[in-house]
Design a protein around this motif. Structure first.
Motif, PDB file in Angstrom:
ATOM      1  N   THR A  49      25.367  38.059   8.338  1.00  0.00           N
ATOM      2  CA  THR A  49      25.891  38.313   9.677  1.00  0.00           C
ATOM      3  C   THR A  49      26.621  39.649   9.751  1.00  0.00           C
ATOM      4  O   THR A  49      26.594  40.337  10.772  1.00  0.00           O
ATOM      5  CB  THR A  49      26.846  37.179  10.100  1.00  0.00           C
ATOM      6  N   HIS A  50      27.279  40.020   8.638  1.00  0.00           N
ATOM      7  CA  HIS A  50      28.024  41.273   8.601  1.00  0.00           C
ATOM      8  C   HIS A  50      27.211  42.411   7.985  1.00  0.00           C
ATOM      9  O   HIS A  50      27.770  43.406   7.508  1.00  0.00           O
ATOM     10  CB  HIS A  50      29.329  41.087   7.824  1.00  0.00           C
ATOM     11  N   GLY A  51      25.893  42.245   8.000  1.00  0.00           N
ATOM     12  CA  GLY A  51      25.010  43.333   7.604  1.00  0.00           C
ATOM     13  C   GLY A  51      24.942  43.602   6.111  1.00  0.00           C
ATOM     14  O   GLY A  51      24.575  44.709   5.703  1.00  0.00           O
ATOM     15  N   CYS A  52      25.274  42.608   5.294  1.00  0.00           N
ATOM     16  CA  CYS A  52      25.266  42.814   3.847  1.00  0.00           C
ATOM     17  C   CYS A  52      24.193  41.937   3.213  1.00  0.00           C
ATOM     18  O   CYS A  52      24.392  40.728   3.046  1.00  0.00           O
ATOM     19  CB  CYS A  52      26.640  42.489   3.252  1.00  0.00           C
ATOM     20  N   ASP A  53      23.058  42.544   2.899  1.00  0.00           N
ATOM     21  CA  ASP A  53      22.013  41.821   2.183  1.00  0.00           C
ATOM     22  C   ASP A  53      22.057  42.123   0.693  1.00  0.00           C
ATOM     23  O   ASP A  53      21.600  41.325  -0.120  1.00  0.00           O
ATOM     24  CB  ASP A  53      20.640  42.175   2.743  1.00  0.00           C
ATOM     25  N   ARG A  54      22.567  43.306   0.324  1.00  0.00           N
ATOM     26  CA  ARG A  54      22.778  43.632  -1.088  1.00  0.00           C
ATOM     27  C   ARG A  54      24.191  43.183  -1.441  1.00  0.00           C
ATOM     28  O   ARG A  54      25.155  43.926  -1.292  1.00  0.00           O
ATOM     29  CB  ARG A  54      22.606  45.128  -1.334  1.00  0.00           C
ATOM     30  N   PHE A  55      24.302  41.930  -1.877  1.00  0.00           N
ATOM     31  CA  PHE A  55      25.626  41.324  -2.011  1.00  0.00           C
ATOM     32  C   PHE A  55      26.465  41.944  -3.108  1.00  0.00           C
ATOM     33  O   PHE A  55      27.670  41.738  -3.157  1.00  0.00           O
ATOM     34  CB  PHE A  55      25.517  39.805  -2.218  1.00  0.00           C
ATOM     35  N   THR A  56      25.878  42.733  -4.023  1.00  0.00           N
ATOM     36  CA  THR A  56      26.698  43.475  -4.985  1.00  0.00           C
ATOM     37  C   THR A  56      27.537  44.519  -4.274  1.00  0.00           C
ATOM     38  O   THR A  56      28.657  44.814  -4.672  1.00  0.00           O
ATOM     39  CB  THR A  56      25.809  44.135  -6.049  1.00  0.00           C
ATOM     40  N   ASP A  57      26.970  45.093  -3.169  1.00  0.00           N
ATOM     41  CA  ASP A  57      27.709  46.103  -2.413  1.00  0.00           C
ATOM     42  C   ASP A  57      28.921  45.503  -1.721  1.00  0.00           C
ATOM     43  O   ASP A  57      29.956  46.148  -1.602  1.00  0.00           O
ATOM     44  CB  ASP A  57      26.787  46.758  -1.381  1.00  0.00           C
ATOM     45  N   GLY A  58      28.817  44.272  -1.230  1.00  0.00           N
ATOM     46  CA  GLY A  58      29.939  43.627  -0.574  1.00  0.00           C
ATOM     47  C   GLY A  58      30.237  44.209   0.794  1.00  0.00           C
ATOM     48  O   GLY A  58      29.469  45.007   1.345  1.00  0.00           O
ATOM     49  N   VAL A  59      31.351  43.787   1.362  1.00  0.00           N
ATOM     50  CA  VAL A  59      31.756  44.218   2.700  1.00  0.00           C
ATOM     51  C   VAL A  59      33.165  44.790   2.661  1.00  0.00           C
ATOM     52  O   VAL A  59      33.901  44.621   1.682  1.00  0.00           O
ATOM     53  CB  VAL A  59      31.719  43.033   3.696  1.00  0.00           C
ATOM     54  N   ASN A  60      33.534  45.470   3.747  1.00  0.00           N
ATOM     55  CA  ASN A  60      34.892  45.986   3.921  1.00  0.00           C
ATOM     56  C   ASN A  60      35.720  44.902   4.597  1.00  0.00           C
ATOM     57  O   ASN A  60      35.594  44.665   5.802  1.00  0.00           O
ATOM     58  CB  ASN A  60      34.862  47.251   4.774  1.00  0.00           C
ATOM     59  N   VAL A  61      36.575  44.230   3.835  1.00  0.00           N
ATOM     60  CA  VAL A  61      37.319  43.077   4.370  1.00  0.00           C
ATOM     61  C   VAL A  61      38.310  43.472   5.445  1.00  0.00           C
ATOM     62  O   VAL A  61      38.736  42.626   6.237  1.00  0.00           O
ATOM     63  CB  VAL A  61      38.056  42.336   3.232  1.00  0.00           C
ATOM     64  N   PHE A  94      37.144  38.001  -4.190  1.00  0.00           N
ATOM     65  CA  PHE A  94      36.551  39.260  -4.618  1.00  0.00           C
ATOM     66  C   PHE A  94      35.032  39.243  -4.616  1.00  0.00           C
ATOM     67  O   PHE A  94      34.406  40.302  -4.673  1.00  0.00           O
ATOM     68  CB  PHE A  94      37.054  39.608  -6.031  1.00  0.00           C
ATOM     69  N   LEU A  95      34.430  38.057  -4.527  1.00  0.00           N
ATOM     70  CA  LEU A  95      32.979  37.970  -4.624  1.00  0.00           C
ATOM     71  C   LEU A  95      32.268  38.618  -3.441  1.00  0.00           C
ATOM     72  O   LEU A  95      31.156  39.113  -3.585  1.00  0.00           O
ATOM     73  CB  LEU A  95      32.547  36.507  -4.754  1.00  0.00           C
ATOM     74  N   PHE A  96      32.870  38.582  -2.250  1.00  0.00           N
ATOM     75  CA  PHE A  96      32.207  39.182  -1.095  1.00  0.00           C
ATOM     76  C   PHE A  96      32.649  40.630  -0.871  1.00  0.00           C
ATOM     77  O   PHE A  96      32.204  41.274   0.075  1.00  0.00           O
ATOM     78  CB  PHE A  96      32.453  38.340   0.168  1.00  0.00           C
ATOM     79  N   MET A  97      33.533  41.139  -1.728  1.00  0.00           N
ATOM     80  CA  MET A  97      33.886  42.550  -1.708  1.00  0.00           C
ATOM     81  C   MET A  97      32.913  43.328  -2.600  1.00  0.00           C
ATOM     82  O   MET A  97      32.165  42.740  -3.379  1.00  0.00           O
ATOM     83  CB  MET A  97      35.313  42.751  -2.234  1.00  0.00           C
TER      84      MET A  97
END
Length: 553
Positions: A49-61, A94-97
């Motif tokens: 939903t937050h545009g992160c398919d490469r989950f190693t990259d993570g998101v900006n919390v 930290f897993l989604f970062m």
């Protein structure tokens, strides 16, 4: 010439810098894999939903916020069916970062561990000849290959390693102030609840010192023991503790021979550090100490180290038998050997200078090769994941397939091969509402147009065929339920029992039929030296892991 060799040295600052740089690249550059992906299963839709398919990259919390609902679901699941370790609680944030955030913390913990170990045994890290040797021991004697590139394992093993050194430094700190005692109790409580494989060996070591050393019968040590016990109690009362202990293999101790074989394998193959430390300790007692054992153990620290090492090895023998289950033994072996060299066998230091240079050089070569391989693997991971998300039900092609592809001098110290992208999870929701199957149909490009007529049947009862060095099972062969098999193989007279093989399905573009490829994951040296000339019947590993219903999504 002898004088030049004797005076040869490597600057300790350079050794430390190269060691931390090499380890840092490995720990940060490795994509999320293994347990990281298992722990992230609840985050798939949220990340997508937050545009992160490469989950190693993570998101900006700071922009997305935190997925508290999903974190709560994972906490509840692991508490009830896995364990209640504090590391598993904290790592969820930290897993989604981006992975570098959590792994950066682990690198700092490794740096603190190394520096605190110097302080603990009284080493001047800028001048001591033992530093290069000790750094190389941190590399060679620790089970980094047991998934330590993954974030979950870094939080479960690298962070409590630093916490363990903090406890030991506080324990032996001469300052008896109130603040130090508070810090000792808090650190002991945290360590007790962080990982039982750390807190139990330390608790037994502290208790043994209380029994055998009058000077250790202090309020500080009693408080430390109580805090460790309280932390352990938190882990034991969690429902997941009963679930995990119920899955332990109980068949290996059906005979004395099986017990001896298992114990010998774990000690010699998985924890050689314990053997090295014991040999040094015995030699120090017999040859280098005037009054033998009594003088060597006059300091309770040597006794605590020895007891802790063998309690840790015993835990490994009687529990999971994985290398990381004896992490405490490996860690304390490094510290124990350096302690003997600097505090007992002092006259042997200069003669070991050349050994330190050789070991450190080997360490840097191996680490350098590892980092190159990790970076290449990370790039391949991004390509494979993109291909998978484009067509999650089709083949994914990769020629970086197994540990046979890694340089020999990596010494298999790191699992930087296809375990990285073997299970492509979490199951993201795609644009058309389809759910990904969670695992890829990964195949080597050589097998793109495979047909059975191109393969050669491998002798033996395994029903395995070989094509261009790749092994697979045909459609008419029984497929295992877990994706993991064990078999006996013969490499030119060298027989190996219970060799693990990872099973992956793929569809040949030539005939449209499904086949199952086998990746042999062990005995690399034997397989490099001699060809596999026969394979026995494969046995299904029927226990793929925790009984997580979400695995069936």
């Amino acid at each position: 010439m002898a004088t030049k060799i004797k005076n040869l040295t490597l600057p300790n600052e350079l050794c430390l810098l190269l060691f931390m740089l090499g380890m840092g690249v490995f720990m940060i550059a490795m994509p999320k894999y293994g347990d990281d992906l298992w722990f992230m299963r609840s985050f798939g839709d949220w990340l997508h939903t937050h545009g992160c398919d490469r989950f190693t990259d993570g998101v900006n919390v700071f922009r997305t916020g935190s997925p508290m609902k999903e974190i709560g679901e994972e906490w509840a699941f692991h508490y009830n069916y896995d364990n209640a370790r504090i590391g598993n609680v904290i790592v969820m944030f930290f897993l989604f970062m981006p992975k570098w955030v959590g792994s950066g913390i682990a690198v700092l913990c490794l740096y603190y561990t190394v520096m605190a170990s110097f302080r603990l045994i009284g080493v001047d890290w800028r001048r001591s000849d033992v530093v290069p040797l000790m750094l190389s021991m941190w590399y060679f004697l620790m089970p980094w290959q047991n998934h330590m590139g993954g974030l979950v394992y870094q939080f479960n093993y690298l962070l409590p390693t630093a916490l363990s050194l903090a406890v030991l430094v506080l324990k032996y700190e001469p300052d008896k102030g109130v603040m130090r005692r508070i810090m000792l109790v808090v650190a002991g409580l945290l360590l007790g609840a962080w990982n039982e494989a750390f807190s139990l060996p330390l608790a037994v070591g502290v208790a043994a010192c209380l029994i055998f050393y009058k000077k250790d019968r202090t309020a500080d040590n009693l408080m430390l023991l109580a805090s460790l016990a309280a932390g352990l109690a938190w882990l034991i009362i969690a429902p997941g503790f009963t679930v995990r202990t119920g899955t332990l293999d109980s068949e290996w101790h059906t005979s004395m021979l099986s017990i001896i074989k298992r114990t010998a394998k774990i000690i010699i193959v998985m924890h050689p550090g314990a053997v090295v430390y014991t040999l040094f300790a015995v030699y120090a007692c017999v040859k280098r100490v005037k009054r033998g054992v009594r003088e060597f153990f006059s300091d309770s620290f040597a006794f605590l180290v020895t007891v802790g090492i063998w309690v840790s090895v015993s835990l490994a023998v009687f529990t999971t038998a994985s290398p990381r289950s004896g992490w405490w033994a490996d860690m304390m072996s490094v510290i124990g050997v350096a302690y003997i060299l600097t505090n007992v066998w002092k006259e042997g230091l200069k003669s070991l200078r050349l050994a330190g240079i050789i070991c450190m050089s080997a360490c840097m070569i191996s680490l350098g090769l590892t980092d190159i391989f990790v970076i290449k693997t990370a790039r391949e991971w991004n390509r494979v994941l993109s291909d998978f998300l484009d067509d999650p039900f089709g083949n994914v092609y990769s020629n970086r397939f197994g540990n046979m592809d890694s340089p020999v001098f990596m010494l298999t110290k790191f699992d930087s091969y296809s375990a990285v992208y073997r299970s492509l999870t979490p199951p993201f929701t795609l644009e058309d509402g389809r759910r990904t199957p969670g695992t890829s149909q990964m195949v080597h490009p050589d097998l793109r147009d495979y047909t059975p007529s191109k393969g050669i049947l491998v002798p033996g009862k395994g029903g395995v065929r070989n094509y261009k060095g790749h092994y697979f099972i045909c459609l008419d062969t029984t497929y295992c339920s877990s994706g993991k098999l064990f078999a006996e193989i013969d490499c030119g007279g060298v027989r190996t029992r219970d060799l693990r093989a990872i099973v992956r399905s793929f569809v040949s573009e030539s005939d449209g039929r499904k086949y199952y490829s086998l990746e042999l994951t062990g005995r690399k040296i034997e397989r490099l030296v001699g060809d596999v000339i026969s394979m026995g019947e494969f046995i299904d590993d029927e226990d793929p892991g925790p009984n997580d219903s979400r695995m069936k999504d």
